[in-house]
Design an enzyme around this catalytic site. Structure first.
Site, PDB file in Angstrom:
ATOM      1  N   TYR A   1       0.795  -1.253  -0.038  1.00 21.50           N
ATOM      2  CA  TYR A   1      -0.083  -0.068  -0.099  1.00 21.50           C
ATOM      3  C   TYR A   1       0.888   1.238   0.107  1.00 21.50           C
ATOM      4  CZ  TYR A   1      -4.019  -3.094   0.895  1.00 21.50           C
ATOM      5  OH  TYR A   1      -4.962  -3.917   1.064  1.00 21.50           O
TER       6      TYR A   1
ATOM      7  N   ASN B   1     -13.221  -1.098  -4.849  1.00 20.63           N
ATOM      8  CA  ASN B   1     -13.276  -1.859  -6.224  1.00 20.63           C
ATOM      9  C   ASN B   1     -14.314  -2.956  -6.447  1.00 20.63           C
ATOM     10  OD1 ASN B   1     -12.533  -2.971  -8.792  1.00 20.63           O
ATOM     11  ND2 ASN B   1     -11.116  -4.173  -7.779  1.00 20.63           N
TER      12      ASN B   1
ATOM     13  N   CYS C   1      -6.721  -5.691  -7.136  1.00 21.42           N
ATOM     14  CA  CYS C   1      -6.517  -5.324  -5.695  1.00 21.42           C
ATOM     15  C   CYS C   1      -6.094  -6.314  -4.768  1.00 21.42           C
ATOM     16  CB  CYS C   1      -7.949  -4.608  -5.249  1.00 21.42           C
ATOM     17  SG  CYS C   1      -9.121  -5.563  -5.183  1.00 21.42           S
ATOM     18  N   HIS C   2      -5.993  -7.528  -5.419  1.00 19.38           N
ATOM     19  CA  HIS C   2      -5.420  -8.645  -4.725  1.00 19.38           C
ATOM     20  C   HIS C   2      -3.901  -8.528  -4.678  1.00 19.38           C
ATOM     21  CE1 HIS C   2      -5.947 -10.160  -8.601  1.00 19.38           C
ATOM     22  NE2 HIS C   2      -4.694 -10.771  -8.524  1.00 19.38           N
TER      23      HIS C   2
ATOM     24  N   GLU D   1      -1.150 -16.943  -9.311  1.00 21.10           N
ATOM     25  CA  GLU D   1      -0.172 -15.932 -10.198  1.00 21.10           C
ATOM     26  C   GLU D   1       1.106 -16.094 -10.282  1.00 21.10           C
ATOM     27  OE1 GLU D   1      -1.669 -12.091  -9.816  1.00 21.10           O
ATOM     28  OE2 GLU D   1      -3.766 -12.477 -10.519  1.00 21.10           O
TER      29      GLU D   1
END
Length: 161
Positions: free
Chosen positions: A94, A115, A123-124, A150
């Site tokens: 952040y 979101n 946002c993950h 990912e």
DNA sequence: CTTCCAGCCTTTT
DNA sequence: AAAAGGCTGGAAG
């Protein structure tokens, strides 16, 4: 998952446990929208967008480039746009986002929380500076799963401290 | 490790 | 117009 959109872009991509739950959520968010379950006569664009989304999740598509159509404040737009610049398989904190935008970390968190378009606006991929995951609208387990998936799909070493 | 508070944006009063 | 509070972070106790 469920995906909803307008002719201009995806407006809602959400996680849920069941078809009923997802539809109920969507109805709650857009009480006035005419919801057409698109079983067959798929609008061409929506089909393309969701296709891209799926392939992206599999790691078969390097960059996701689908339009979104969500009401947002100018600040949220800036944050989201920045989030989309995070490459597949990587994460930011952040604080990093905040620094890049000349803003404060907490404000970034707030924007992320607003979101509604999961994955498209990643946002993950934002975590806490202290190594914690931070929060996630659809559940921390989901966030963790997305990041792991990912990272694995992108072939990076899983150096996690 | 546990407060505490600075910080910026949104939402609520 | 004012205040509270959030997917934080860094300093202080």
């Amino acid at each position: 998952m469920i995906a909803g959109g307008t002719e201009r872009g995806l407006s809602s991509v959400q996680f849920g446990e069941s078809r009923e739950e997802l539809l109920a959520n969507l109805r709650r968010e857009y009480p006035q929208a005419i919801l057409e379950p698109v079983e067959k006569p798929y609008p061409k664009q929506l089909h393309e967008w969701t296709e891209s989304l799926c392939r992206y999740l599999e790691g078969a598509l390097p960059v996701l480039d689908v339009p979104v159509d969500v009401p947002a404040t100018p600040f949220q737009m800036r944050v989201w746009k920045h989030l989309q610049s995070i490459p597949y398989g990587e994460v930011r904190t952040y604080a990093e986002i905040a620094a890049a935008l000349g803003s404060a970390a907490r404000a970034v968190g707030h924007a992320c929380a607003a979101n509604r378009v999961a994955v498209v606006i990643p946002c993950h991929r934002v975590v806490r500076g202290d190594g914690g995951l931070g929060g996630y609208r659809w559940g921390l387990d989901r966030k963790r799963a997305l990041i792991d998936r990912e990272r694995a799909a992108s072939g990076q070493a899983q150096v996690l401290v």
